[in-house]
Design a protein around this motif. Structure first.
Motif, PDB file in Angstrom:
ATOM      1  N   GLY A   1     -93.374 -89.733 -63.876  1.00 21.92           N
ATOM      2  CA  GLY A   1     -92.631 -90.085 -62.677  1.00 21.92           C
ATOM      3  C   GLY A   1     -93.313 -89.594 -61.417  1.00 21.92           C
ATOM      4  O   GLY A   1     -94.082 -88.629 -61.449  1.00 21.92           O
TER       5      GLY A   1
ATOM      6  N   GLY B   1     -86.404 -96.300 -56.197  1.00 18.97           N
ATOM      7  CA  GLY B   1     -87.590 -95.849 -56.905  1.00 18.97           C
ATOM      8  C   GLY B   1     -88.445 -95.023 -55.967  1.00 18.97           C
ATOM      9  O   GLY B   1     -88.344 -95.156 -54.742  1.00 18.97           O
TER      10      GLY B   1
ATOM     11  N   ILE C   1     -90.367 -97.355 -64.238  1.00 18.81           N
ATOM     12  CA  ILE C   1     -89.700 -96.377 -65.100  1.00 18.81           C
ATOM     13  C   ILE C   1     -89.539 -96.998 -66.487  1.00 18.81           C
ATOM     14  O   ILE C   1     -89.618 -98.220 -66.640  1.00 18.81           O
TER      15      ILE C   1
ATOM     16  N   GLU D   1     -95.134 -94.078 -62.274  1.00 25.80           N
ATOM     17  CA  GLU D   1     -94.284 -94.585 -61.193  1.00 25.80           C
ATOM     18  C   GLU D   1     -94.976 -94.521 -59.836  1.00 25.80           C
ATOM     19  O   GLU D   1     -94.666 -95.286 -58.931  1.00 25.80           O
TER      20      GLU D   1
END
Length: 657
Positions: free
Chosen positions: A107, A196, A149, A339
């Protein structure tokens, strides 16, 4: 591509042979092995693909006919029953891969997660049942508007599992662009997130979905599923249209058998920019796409069972579909999803991910490589990149200087580079080195993949000579090819198959890219020849941007062209004439750039806007974009100007520039 860049490519002679140690362990070990495969596929394409389909994939029922070719419409493995979600998940569960990492996720803020094949299978089955719970049935369409994700891949695989086609929309697109795609695809359910992470900021996705659906603008949408990712406050129509993923999915059973799908059942629609204003819904079906992404991933990235494989694309683009999700998982590989993106606050983030997870195969865009060059060698050299054994590039032609930097600094002069040419429409990679077999030249995509009968032709469909420029074309159907434009078969026929007129019933696929073939048969792709601009590997239709500009009340007319850009490959230049009563100013330029960003997305925002009293047109009223491209690039206007209606317009623009 600038004239100087093309000239340097034309004179590129360096040749890099595969290392003997690499070739010995490779899937395809020598040029002779490649040539045998290629010759066998050329002699009998149907037998070649049928043998691979039988060996490499699980079928619930074997096909009756390998290829039904009614030019320009193809059907592959007719009558066969298959499910790509089954091939990506279930068949690995009876092997040692059950507990192998299927998906490693990193992430943007630094959180990470790893899902084994067994865990990913469970999540996909539960989400597939969640979709069924919301009334999604085989044949329905599901929109996916997500950050990078795991839930994005889970949603795609869940759709495929139950026979619902997905339409993934890149999270950088605006609410208006999202709405257009939801309406065209008649989408029933949208899967999104509250937001996001992107370059230290939150991209607000759910609010964009709300805008896209406001006032019944996309009437087919019945439900919205929302992943809680960033935690910011968002409005939720609870008890109605909106549902939290984390509340709905865990309640669902993990038992969801894969639906046997006809080989030609719709798998997904993915929208790509065209040279007219309306984006094209590229249609891909199940069996042929599964086989083609499986084989190209296996051979081009030379997948080994111990590899950690990382493609840096977004799932909103075809590269993410084919080479983050379907191709790697069908092969039982460990695929990595990130990400984030390189940014000023963390310019070394890609190298940190490679070091942390021991990435072996790394596939990224030339735009990213050029950005890394600007950041300097010290950043990657401060990380341990010794796990890398293979590098790849995708999205646009790579200039030789960037290739050499990538080879030297990132690959430590030991990693082969697979420079891949392909398109949304082709489904998978078409021209590429096979890394253990084919010597590479900086800037060349080298040779066609086995089974791809590529050529460089003129507009009559005739092969051009060695080192002569022409149009990249394909002379025979292949399993991963798009089947049609969603809802518009005439556009499919005209855009791809009749640009070069068929002769004697033989159709040639027109790719829209210029190319040449050198004395070794290597292909050098020179970029778009139509009104599509390639900005940082993203294809944007000039008409779409022009339509956005003209929708502003101050704009009477607009013409958009691309100009060479050292970092992005191409940048967008807009020539604008204003309505009476409006005057050009820096403030208006900024307003128009912002307006395009709102209408389409930040990636379509012009880098430069030039005001003009009039635009150069032919006597029949067609804007001469060729002349505007010269002006935008700072070049002398070249070519025939005899059809120009008013030369004074050109002189005024030249003075303005």
């Amino acid at each position: 591509m600038s004239e100087s860049t093309i000239e340097s490519i034309l004179q590129e002679k360096r040749l890099f042979q595969p290392a003997a140690e690499f070739s010995q362990k490779a899937q395809i070990k020598s040029l002779e092995d490649y040539q045998q495969l290629y010759d066998r596929a050329k002699a009998d394409p149907e037998k070649f693909w049928a043998e691979l389909a039988e060996q490499e994939l699980h079928w619930f029922q074997k096909w009756d006919q390998v290829l039904d070719w009614q030019p320009p419409f193809a059907k592959w493995f007719v009558g066969g029953k298959i499910n790509i979600s089954y091939n990506c998940l279930d068949r690995h569960l009876t092997t040692w891969r059950r507990n192998k990492a299927a998906l490693i996720w990193e992430g943007e803020p630094g959180d990470s997660r790893t899902l084994t094949y067994a865990q990913l299978h469970r999540e996909v089955c539960q989400f597939a049942n969640a979709l069924k719970h919301l009334g999604v049935e085989k044949g329905d369409r599901v929109g996916i508007y997500m950050p990078m994700i795991p839930e994005a891949a889970i949603a795609m695989l869940a759709c495929a599992r139950i026979g619902a086609a997905h339409t993934v929309v890149f999270g950088g697109f605006s609410a208006e662009a999202l709405r257009d795609r939801l309406v065209d695809g008649q989408v029933k359910v949208v899967v999104t997130a509250d937001g996001g992470w992107r370059k230290d900021a939150i991209v607000p996705l759910k609010t964009q979905v709300d805008k896209a659906l406001a006032d019944g603008a996309a009437p087919s949408v019945e439900n919205v599923l929302v992943v809680r990712r960033t935690g910011q406050e968002i409005p939720m129509q609870l008890g109605g249209r909106d549902h939290w993923w984390h509340e709905l999915q865990p309640q669902m059973s993990a038992d969801c058998p894969a639906e046997p799908m006809d080989s030609e059942d719709l798998l997904f629609v993915l929208y790509t920019s065209g040279s007219t204003g309306k984006p094209k819904g590229v249609v891909h079906t199940t069996g042929g796409y599964n086989l083609y992404t499986h084989m190209t991933t296996k051979w081009i990235f030379d997948l080994q069972d111990t590899d950690v494989y990382w493609c840096t694309a977004d799932v909103g683009w075809i590269t993410g579909h084919s080479y983050i999700v379907y191709g790697p998982l069908s092969n039982g590989a460990t695929t990595l999803m990130y990400e984030g993106a390189p940014r000023a606050s963390n310019p070394g983030c890609f190298w940190d991910v490679i070091q942390k997870h021991g990435v072996n195969v790394f596939y990224t865009a030339p735009t990213a490589i050029r950005a890394f060059i600007k950041m300097g060698e010290d950043i990657p050299k401060a990380r341990d990149l010794s796990s890398l054994r293979l590098l790849g590039t995708v999205g646009e032609p790579i200039n030789p200087e960037a290739w050499m930097w990538y080879h030297r600094v990132i690959g430590g002069e030991r990693c082969p580079i697979v420079d891949t040419w392909w398109q949304t429409e082709t489904g998978g990679i078409m021209i590429t080195p096979l890394p253990g077999a084919i010597a590479t030249k900086p800037g060349s995509a080298t040779l066609p993949f086995p089974g791809i009968l590529a050529d460089v032709v003129n507009l009559e469909g005739e092969s051009v000579g060695t080192n002569q420029g022409g149009y990249l074309a394909v002379r025979h159907p292949w399993p991963g090819m798009m089947r049609t434009v969603y809802g518009d078969p005439d556009r499919f026929r005209k855009t791809y198959w009749e640009h070069i007129p068929p002769k004697d019933g033989k159709y040639i696929y027109f790719a829209g890219d210029g190319a040449r073939r050198d004395e070794d048969g290597y292909y050098w792709v020179m970029g778009r020849v139509d009104d599509v601009i390639n900005v940082a590997g993203h294809r944007l239709g000039t008409m779409e941007i022009e339509s956005a500009l003209v929708s502003h009340p101050a704009v009477a007319e607009a013409a958009v062209v691309g100009k060479p850009d050292e970092l992005k490959g191409q940048d967008i230049v807009a020539f604008v004439t204003l309505e009476g009563g409006h005057t050009g100013s820096d403030a208006l330029k900024a307003e128009l750039k912002q307006h395009v960003g709102q209408e389409i997305g930040a990636i379509a925002r012009p880098g430069d806007i030039r005001f003009a009293d009039a635009l150069p047109k032919t006597r029949s009223g067609k804007i001469m974009r060729r002349l505007l491209r010269d002006l935008a690039s700072g070049n002398a206007v070249s070519g025939d100007t005899s059809t120009l209606e008013d030369r004074n317009v050109l002189e005024a623009l030249r003075d303005e520039g």
